[in-house]
Design a protein around this motif. Sequence first.
Motif, PDB file in Angstrom:
ATOM      1  N   GLU A 167     -45.651  31.194 -44.791  1.00 39.77           N
ATOM      2  CA  GLU A 167     -46.896  30.981 -44.057  1.00 39.77           C
ATOM      3  C   GLU A 167     -47.288  29.504 -44.058  1.00 39.77           C
ATOM      4  O   GLU A 167     -47.776  28.982 -43.046  1.00 39.77           O
ATOM      5  N   LYS A 168     -47.079  28.823 -45.175  1.00 38.47           N
ATOM      6  CA  LYS A 168     -47.379  27.390 -45.243  1.00 38.47           C
ATOM      7  C   LYS A 168     -46.498  26.606 -44.279  1.00 38.47           C
ATOM      8  O   LYS A 168     -46.956  25.647 -43.642  1.00 38.47           O
ATOM      9  N   MET A 185     -51.561  31.172 -49.046  1.00 37.35           N
ATOM     10  CA  MET A 185     -50.409  31.345 -48.163  1.00 37.35           C
ATOM     11  C   MET A 185     -49.104  31.446 -48.946  1.00 37.35           C
ATOM     12  O   MET A 185     -48.935  30.802 -49.980  1.00 37.35           O
ATOM     13  N   THR A 211     -56.105  20.201 -41.801  1.00 38.70           N
ATOM     14  CA  THR A 211     -55.602  20.852 -43.014  1.00 38.70           C
ATOM     15  C   THR A 211     -56.736  21.191 -43.964  1.00 38.70           C
ATOM     16  O   THR A 211     -56.801  22.297 -44.522  1.00 38.70           O
ATOM     17  N   TYR A 248     -64.054  23.464 -45.863  1.00 35.84           N
ATOM     18  CA  TYR A 248     -63.348  24.739 -45.753  1.00 35.84           C
ATOM     19  C   TYR A 248     -64.211  25.802 -45.073  1.00 35.84           C
ATOM     20  O   TYR A 248     -65.326  26.099 -45.507  1.00 35.84           O
ATOM     21  N   PHE A 293     -58.749  24.411 -43.676  1.00 40.08           N
ATOM     22  CA  PHE A 293     -58.143  25.654 -44.157  1.00 40.08           C
ATOM     23  C   PHE A 293     -57.822  25.586 -45.661  1.00 40.08           C
ATOM     24  O   PHE A 293     -57.145  26.457 -46.182  1.00 40.08           O
ATOM     25  N   ASP A 294     -58.353  24.558 -46.314  1.00 37.03           N
ATOM     26  CA  ASP A 294     -58.114  24.338 -47.742  1.00 37.03           C
ATOM     27  C   ASP A 294     -59.380  24.687 -48.511  1.00 37.03           C
ATOM     28  O   ASP A 294     -60.415  24.030 -48.361  1.00 37.03           O
ATOM     29  N   PHE A 307     -47.893  27.167 -40.876  1.00 35.55           N
ATOM     30  CA  PHE A 307     -49.161  26.442 -40.782  1.00 35.55           C
ATOM     31  C   PHE A 307     -48.915  24.957 -40.562  1.00 35.55           C
ATOM     32  O   PHE A 307     -49.521  24.338 -39.662  1.00 35.55           O
ATOM     33  N   ASN A 308     -48.049  24.359 -41.354  1.00 29.05           N
ATOM     34  CA  ASN A 308     -47.769  22.922 -41.230  1.00 29.05           C
ATOM     35  C   ASN A 308     -47.164  22.589 -39.868  1.00 29.05           C
ATOM     36  O   ASN A 308     -47.474  21.550 -39.278  1.00 29.05           O
ATOM     37  N   SER A 340     -56.307  31.168 -46.960  1.00 23.36           N
ATOM     38  CA  SER A 340     -56.444  29.728 -47.149  1.00 23.36           C
ATOM     39  C   SER A 340     -55.066  29.166 -47.502  1.00 23.36           C
ATOM     40  O   SER A 340     -54.113  29.924 -47.743  1.00 23.36           O
ATOM     41  N   ILE A 341     -54.948  27.863 -47.539  1.00 24.44           N
ATOM     42  CA  ILE A 341     -53.673  27.240 -47.904  1.00 24.44           C
ATOM     43  C   ILE A 341     -53.223  27.723 -49.274  1.00 24.44           C
ATOM     44  O   ILE A 341     -52.038  27.984 -49.506  1.00 24.44           O
ATOM     45  N   GLN A 342     -54.184  27.877 -50.178  1.00 19.94           N
ATOM     46  CA  GLN A 342     -53.850  28.298 -51.541  1.00 19.94           C
ATOM     47  C   GLN A 342     -53.296  29.720 -51.586  1.00 19.94           C
ATOM     48  O   GLN A 342     -52.531  30.069 -52.493  1.00 19.94           O
TER      49      GLN A 342
END
Length: 221
Positions: A24-25, A20, A55, A65, A58-59, A28-29, A16-18
């Motif tokens: 990786e973030k 990453m 977004t 999510y 994946f959060d 992803f962005n 998940s974003i948290q």
Amino acid sequence: MSDDFDFEEAAVNLPSIQEMTNEEKEVFNQIVDEQVNLMGLESKQDKKMVGDLLTNFFDEESETYNDFEALLEETEKVEEVLVTTKTEDIGNTTFIKEEYTVSNVLEILSVQEASAISLNGKVKVTNRVAGAAFNVVLGLVVGGGLGAITAYIKQKGKNAASQMFGRTLKTKLTQWGAPKLAIAVTGVTLYAVAYLDPGNAIAKRLDKLDKKPNNGYVDMY
């Protein structure tokens, strides 16, 4: 990428974003921005709204999510909002363009949805959002955007890439609570790898096979 790389395991363990790392973030962005730009949306507000939608999927702090059905439902709502905000003056009604986010879509719809039917044409992003979610998954697994996906197809060949993408998305759709779509997706990836935007091609193909064919939406069935 080594021959024994396990796409399915990578898909299941997609962070998940948290979870990453900073690197990786960043990837992803970049992938999300690339997907939003491919949709041809005109305004920054529209781009931000769709970017938020992807977004949030994946959060882990978001209500959508890893819930594909929720993503599709929110996409339909966003679709309606984009329609109502494309023109400022419609008859005797004036729509003020604002900085919309997915979190206030329902509030916006409660005011504007009655007038949406008066508009000609639509900003069709629904299939594209589903396709973008597929591209984000594949991109994160191979480590980049469409360029990395295309490079993988060229390296492994269409048949091998199709099999790996099909198994990856089948695994992910099952995890997302869409088992019937998971079964269908394995039969469309060979068709999709012939396109520069495989996720969108997969979404369009699934739309042809779902309970309401060719309506612009990947329907759960």
